[in-house]
Enzyme design. Structure first.
Site, PDB file in Angstrom:
ATOM      1  N   ASP A  17       0.857  -1.190   0.000  1.00  0.00           N
ATOM      2  CA  ASP A  17       0.000   0.000   0.000  1.00  0.00           C
ATOM      3  C   ASP A  17       0.896   1.243   0.000  1.00  0.00           C
ATOM      4  O   ASP A  17       2.066   1.184   0.391  1.00  0.00           O
ATOM      5  CB  ASP A  17      -0.889  -0.030   1.235  1.00  0.00           C
ATOM      6  CG  ASP A  17      -1.773   1.207   1.359  1.00  0.00           C
ATOM      7  OD1 ASP A  17      -2.339   1.644   0.343  1.00  0.00           O
ATOM      8  OD2 ASP A  17      -1.867   1.756   2.471  1.00  0.00           O
ATOM      9  N   ASP A  19      -0.145   5.012   1.039  1.00  0.00           N
ATOM     10  CA  ASP A  19      -0.327   5.943   2.150  1.00  0.00           C
ATOM     11  C   ASP A  19      -0.255   5.220   3.494  1.00  0.00           C
ATOM     12  O   ASP A  19      -1.038   4.318   3.763  1.00  0.00           O
ATOM     13  CB  ASP A  19      -1.675   6.657   2.024  1.00  0.00           C
ATOM     14  CG  ASP A  19      -1.799   7.425   0.719  1.00  0.00           C
ATOM     15  OD1 ASP A  19      -0.918   8.237   0.427  1.00  0.00           O
ATOM     16  OD2 ASP A  19      -2.766   7.180  -0.030  1.00  0.00           O
ATOM     17  N   ASN A 143      -3.412   9.804  -7.116  1.00  0.00           N
ATOM     18  CA  ASN A 143      -2.182  10.598  -7.108  1.00  0.00           C
ATOM     19  C   ASN A 143      -0.951   9.731  -6.841  1.00  0.00           C
ATOM     20  O   ASN A 143       0.140  10.257  -6.600  1.00  0.00           O
ATOM     21  CB  ASN A 143      -2.263  11.691  -6.034  1.00  0.00           C
ATOM     22  CG  ASN A 143      -3.485  12.566  -6.199  1.00  0.00           C
ATOM     23  OD1 ASN A 143      -3.692  13.160  -7.247  1.00  0.00           O
ATOM     24  ND2 ASN A 143      -4.316  12.635  -5.177  1.00  0.00           N
TER      25      ASN A 143
END
Length: 246
Positions: A17, A19, A143
């Site tokens: 992952d 974040d 993003n």
């Protein structure tokens, strides 16, 4: 070699992952969500509104695609909004409008404060690659690529399954396992040969339901028990601990 990384010997691919695992952006996401929802709730309910909390973030938003997070949180408060369209302005009282407001705030916060990576994660990913294992980044963020580039980490990952790719392939986001499964397939590995590295409860659910070979919970905010309850095989505060404990 996998044992030196704190992983079962069957593991051939590592799925990370973004974040909260690779970059220190989870706290920025949480702040952007809080401002977005508090502004909305204040307009709707006035001074007596009930603010968005850390528990709301962990239970309904963290790790999910943006629109899914909006829907899940609003449903928890018994609120229904029109879906709207992806190009809704950020002040539109729609699911897509709220999501766009959050994204605008996130990008403003990143531009003003910059982005940092977790050094322990970058060192661990480098060790993973040196051991001959395959690597992918799996994120609901649209993003993702820009953030990886900002911290100089894009080249560490052979495959990127993010919000942009998921939309192109019509993959449901976490807590469904489809994005992780797609990353494993792109790396030529079965789910049983892949390890998932996640800090979000939705990511834990994805790892468990996808029957991955190993699920590592990264506890940045003191929710180790919840990560275990949602399917983590092991919980660490930083990925550097995996190599140290091997």
């Amino acid at each position: 070699m996998t044992e030196q990384l704190g992983l079962p010997k069957e593991i051939l691919a590592c799925l990370f992952d973004l974040d909260g695992v690779i970059t220190k952006t989870a706290v920025v996401h949480a702040a952007a969500w809080q401002q977005t929802f508090d502004e909305f709730l204040h307009r709707r309910d006035g001074e007596g509104f009930r603010p968005f909390t850390d528990a709301d973030y962990n239970d309904h938003v963290d790790g999910r695609p943006r629109a899914d997070g909006v829907r899940a949180f609003l449903a928890s408060r018994g609120i229904e909004l029109p879906e709207g369209s992806p190009d809704d302005p950020p002040d539109s009282p729609t699911v897509q409008g709220l999501g766009n407001r959050k994204n605008n705030l996130l990008l403003e916060m990143i531009r003003s404060g910059g982005v940092e990576a977790y050094d322990g994660t970058l060192r661990y990913v480098e060790a993973v690659r040196a051991s001959g294992l395959r690597t992918a980044v799996v994120s609901s963020s649209t993003n993702c690529r820009d953030i990886l580039r900002a911290v100089g980490a894009e080249s560490l990952f052979e495959v990127r399954i993010d919000g942009v790719v998921a939309a192109e392939r019509r993959l449901p986001g976490k807590p469904k396992p489809d994005t992780f499964l797609a990353a494993a397939r792109d790396l030529g590995a079965d789910a049983s040969q892949a390890a998932v590295f996640e800090d979000a409860l939705a990511g834990m659910d994805a790892g468990r339901s996808g029957h991955f070979g190993y699920v590592v919970g990264v506890d940045r905010v003191g929710q180790g028990a919840a990560l275990r309850a949602h399917g983590a095989d092991i919980v660490v505060r930083d990925l550097a601990e995996l190599g140290e404990s091997a």
